[in-house]
Structure formats: structure tokens, C-alpha cells
Scaffold this motif. Sequence first.
Motif, short mmCIF file in Angstrom:
data_model
loop_
_atom_site.label_atom_id
_atom_site.label_comp_id
_atom_site.label_asym_id
_atom_site.label_seq_id
_atom_site.Cartn_x
_atom_site.Cartn_y
_atom_site.Cartn_z
N LEU A 1 10.47 -31.62 -145.36
CA LEU A 1 9.96 -31.87 -146.70
C LEU A 1 10.52 -30.86 -147.70
O LEU A 1 10.92 -31.23 -148.80
CB LEU A 1 8.42 -31.83 -146.71
N ALA A 2 10.57 -29.61 -147.31
CA ALA A 2 11.11 -28.57 -148.20
C ALA A 2 12.57 -28.86 -148.54
O ALA A 2 12.98 -28.75 -149.70
CB ALA A 2 10.97 -27.20 -147.55
N ARG A 3 13.36 -29.26 -147.54
CA ARG A 3 14.77 -29.58 -147.79
C ARG A 3 14.91 -30.79 -148.71
O ARG A 3 15.75 -30.81 -149.61
CB ARG A 3 15.50 -29.85 -146.48
N ALA A 4 14.09 -31.81 -148.48
CA ALA A 4 14.15 -33.02 -149.31
C ALA A 4 13.76 -32.69 -150.75
O ALA A 4 14.41 -33.16 -151.70
CB ALA A 4 13.25 -34.10 -148.73
N ARG A 5 12.72 -31.91 -150.93
CA ARG A 5 12.31 -31.54 -152.29
C ARG A 5 13.37 -30.72 -153.00
O ARG A 5 13.63 -30.91 -154.19
CB ARG A 5 10.99 -30.76 -152.25
N ARG A 6 14.01 -29.81 -152.27
CA ARG A 6 15.07 -29.00 -152.86
C ARG A 6 16.25 -29.89 -153.28
O ARG A 6 16.77 -29.77 -154.39
CB ARG A 6 15.53 -27.92 -151.88
#
Length: 185
Positions: free
Chosen positions: A163-168
Amino acid sequence: MPRIPGSAGTVHPVTPWPEPVLRTPCATVTAFDQKLEALVEDLFATMYAQDGVGLAANQIGLGLRVFVYDCPDDEDVRHLGHLVNPVLVEADGVEVRGEEGCLSLPGLRAQTPRWDRALVRGQDLTGARVEVEGTGFFARCLQHETGHLDGGVFLDRLAGLRLARARRAMRRSDWYRAAAREARA
């Protein structure tokens, strides 16, 4: 000769995340008429123009419970159709992480967990009840599109580092920055 789905439709712009229509549960369709037929044609035309395998009505800005699909399963069997007022009634089997993207989140892809079997009940253009069952990639498509109609996107299924990678990646995208600028204006 049968008409090719979408051949009489109009291509619409795809609504980008985070527009409110994508975050709001869609309304039940009550009129099974020519407007509904035209909507399904437009959804097919737009989906094909964008090289998608499924498209929900709220992805072209209409908050109605309708989606179309032209999606293979894992055995490369083609599934082509539409569902009106679909409800995901079963999702089971093995949970599989597979790459998933979305026309409303262009360029964004992530390994997303989904069940490898899904059963959706809904209606066709005449209002007749239908059931569609899918496995593998087609099950992923059915879950993805019904999720849209419930006001969600595949990002809602991610957690932790994914999720963190997708948001970034989303924050770095041109379409997201443009939407953020527009929201501030």
C-alpha cells in the motif's frame, strides 16, 4: 451478423481517482430501457478504447450498478458480457496475489490479493436474473468491478509495504497531481 459490443457506443473519458463518484456506492438500476442499453454500449466502447478487461459505470461518472467485461480466465477462455445490479455473493477458494491495475488509476499496478473463485448475481438488460461464475483472472475481474460499484478500488485491498508503494507511485503520477491541483483550486 451479431453486433460487436461497443460498436454503437460512445467513448467517454475515464473518471480518475479520487473523484467522489468512485468512492460512493452506486445506485440500483430500476429502468431497463434504451438508456441502459446505450450505457452498456458506451461502457464497452470506452473499455475497448482504453484496452481494459472490465469497466464499471462509475468509471465514466455514472453512479449506477452496471459493469461490462471482456476478460479471459486462467485457461484463456474468453468471458464477454455485462451485469446490471451485480452483487458478489461468493468469493472463495485460494487467495492469490496477482498484478492488478485500474483504468481510473492509470499506470498504477500492485500485487493484490483476491480469491480465485467468484460468483456474482445480477440482471441482464431485460431485467432477467443472471449468475456469472469465474475462476482465476476472471474471478479477479468480477471482484474488481463489483468493488467499484460498492465505492472501492483495488488499493483498498492492499496493506503494509504494498500500500505504501502504491500510494507513493500514485502521488508521483501526473494524473494524481493534476487532480490534487484541481481540488485545491
